[in-house]
Design a protein around this motif. Structure first.
Motif, PDB file in Angstrom:
ATOM      1  N   ALA A  84      -2.226   7.926 -14.161  1.00  0.00           N
ATOM      2  CA  ALA A  84      -3.352   7.886 -12.826  1.00  0.00           C
ATOM      3  C   ALA A  84      -2.688   6.637 -12.285  1.00  0.00           C
ATOM      4  O   ALA A  84      -2.542   6.510 -11.057  1.00  0.00           O
ATOM      5  N   ASP A  85      -2.828   5.450 -12.865  1.00  0.00           N
ATOM      6  CA  ASP A  85      -2.399   4.200 -12.365  1.00  0.00           C
ATOM      7  C   ASP A  85      -1.195   4.022 -11.807  1.00  0.00           C
ATOM      8  O   ASP A  85      -0.903   3.620 -10.838  1.00  0.00           O
ATOM      9  N   MET A  86      -0.047   4.726 -12.618  1.00  0.00           N
ATOM     10  CA  MET A  86       0.995   4.571 -12.032  1.00  0.00           C
ATOM     11  C   MET A  86       1.142   5.269 -10.669  1.00  0.00           C
ATOM     12  O   MET A  86       1.968   4.953  -9.625  1.00  0.00           O
ATOM     13  N   GLN A  87       0.508   6.439 -10.609  1.00  0.00           N
ATOM     14  CA  GLN A  87       0.668   7.248  -9.347  1.00  0.00           C
ATOM     15  C   GLN A  87      -0.010   6.536  -8.287  1.00  0.00           C
ATOM     16  O   GLN A  87       0.441   6.655  -7.170  1.00  0.00           O
ATOM     17  N   ALA A  88      -1.089   5.858  -8.666  1.00  0.00           N
ATOM     18  CA  ALA A  88      -1.603   5.240  -7.415  1.00  0.00           C
ATOM     19  C   ALA A  88      -0.927   4.120  -6.887  1.00  0.00           C
ATOM     20  O   ALA A  88      -0.663   3.812  -5.750  1.00  0.00           O
ATOM     21  N   LYS A  89      -0.134   3.269  -7.885  1.00  0.00           N
ATOM     22  CA  LYS A  89       0.926   2.251  -7.546  1.00  0.00           C
ATOM     23  C   LYS A  89       1.909   2.917  -6.792  1.00  0.00           C
ATOM     24  O   LYS A  89       2.430   2.436  -5.674  1.00  0.00           O
ATOM     25  N   LEU A  90       2.427   4.010  -6.924  1.00  0.00           N
ATOM     26  CA  LEU A  90       3.409   4.916  -6.122  1.00  0.00           C
ATOM     27  C   LEU A  90       3.018   5.371  -4.876  1.00  0.00           C
ATOM     28  O   LEU A  90       3.735   4.996  -3.944  1.00  0.00           O
ATOM     29  N   ASP A  91       1.724   5.698  -4.979  1.00  0.00           N
ATOM     30  CA  ASP A  91       1.135   6.193  -3.621  1.00  0.00           C
ATOM     31  C   ASP A  91       0.979   4.824  -2.739  1.00  0.00           C
ATOM     32  O   ASP A  91       1.175   5.104  -1.521  1.00  0.00           O
ATOM     33  N   LYS A  92       0.584   3.878  -3.153  1.00  0.00           N
ATOM     34  CA  LYS A  92       0.451   2.689  -2.436  1.00  0.00           C
ATOM     35  C   LYS A  92       1.759   2.282  -1.946  1.00  0.00           C
ATOM     36  O   LYS A  92       1.923   1.637  -0.685  1.00  0.00           O
ATOM     37  N   LEU A  93       2.788   2.201  -2.515  1.00  0.00           N
ATOM     38  CA  LEU A  93       4.171   1.804  -2.287  1.00  0.00           C
ATOM     39  C   LEU A  93       4.672   2.739  -1.160  1.00  0.00           C
ATOM     40  O   LEU A  93       5.392   2.569  -0.225  1.00  0.00           O
TER      41      LEU A  93
END
Length: 191
Positions: free
Chosen positions: A179-188
């Motif tokens: 979930a944290d990784m997906q949030a980072k990807l979404d932010k990028l």
């Protein structure tokens, strides 16, 4: 190296000649390379269309420098890695990383020169190797942070698994990390 002074305008004509508007003379790519080394800022325009072509002229200067006899600045492995990043999801990260690394190297340049002068001999390269290791560490960390596949992704250094007792050992931890990784990807992706 940056100044408040406006960059010099260079015009490139159809016959591939470069015209320095500041001195009203024709210049070569080697002359432009010398200007860069001296810290002189310039911008290149196509004389007919008015399109800014500074990036392609600078790339051409690098190409010319790399084709000269003697040591090359860009090893084949680096060139291949750069090519792999084109069209890759990491392509957006590479320019800012390279700019950061080059700025860092420029800032440390004088210190490296002094260390190499003092160490004269085989140990002269230790300072340079240390800086390269630091830069590769930054790069590896950046790749690990932004890559959804930290192990085995093309062009991304492989990471070692966490020692027993320190890594994710249950499904909830893995879900949270995803979930944290997906949030980072979404932010990028939103940038």
């Amino acid at each position: 190296m940056a100044t408040d002074k406006q960059p010099t305008v260079i015009k490139k004509y159809a016959n591939r000649r470069l015209y320095h508007t500041g001195t009203s003379t024709y210049v070569t790519l080697e002359d432009l390379a010398g200007m860069v080394r001296k810290g002189e800022d310039f911008v290149v325009y196509d004389a007919k269309s008015g399109e800014e072509i500074t990036r392609s002229v600078l790339a051409q200067i690098i190409f010319e420098q790399e084709n000269k006899e003697g040591p090359n600045l860009l090893p084949v492995t680096v060139l291949r890695q750069l090519i792999r990043f084109y069209g890759d999801s990491m392509q957006a990260l590479v320019p800012s990383y390279l700019e950061f690394s080059m700025n860092n190297l420029s800032q440390e340049q004088q210190k490296l020169r002094e260390q190499m002068a003092q160490a004269f001999g085989p140990s002269a390269f230790q300072a340079m190797e240390e800086q390269v290791r630091k830069n590769m560490g930054f790069f590896s960390e950046a790749m690990r942070m932004f890559s959804p596949f930290p192990n085995g992704a093309p062009g991304v250094p492989e990471t070692k698994p966490a020692p027993k007792g320190e890594g994710p050992d249950d499904l909830n931890t893995l879900k949270q990390q995803m979930a944290d990784m997906q949030a980072k990807l979404d932010k990028l992706a939103s940038k």
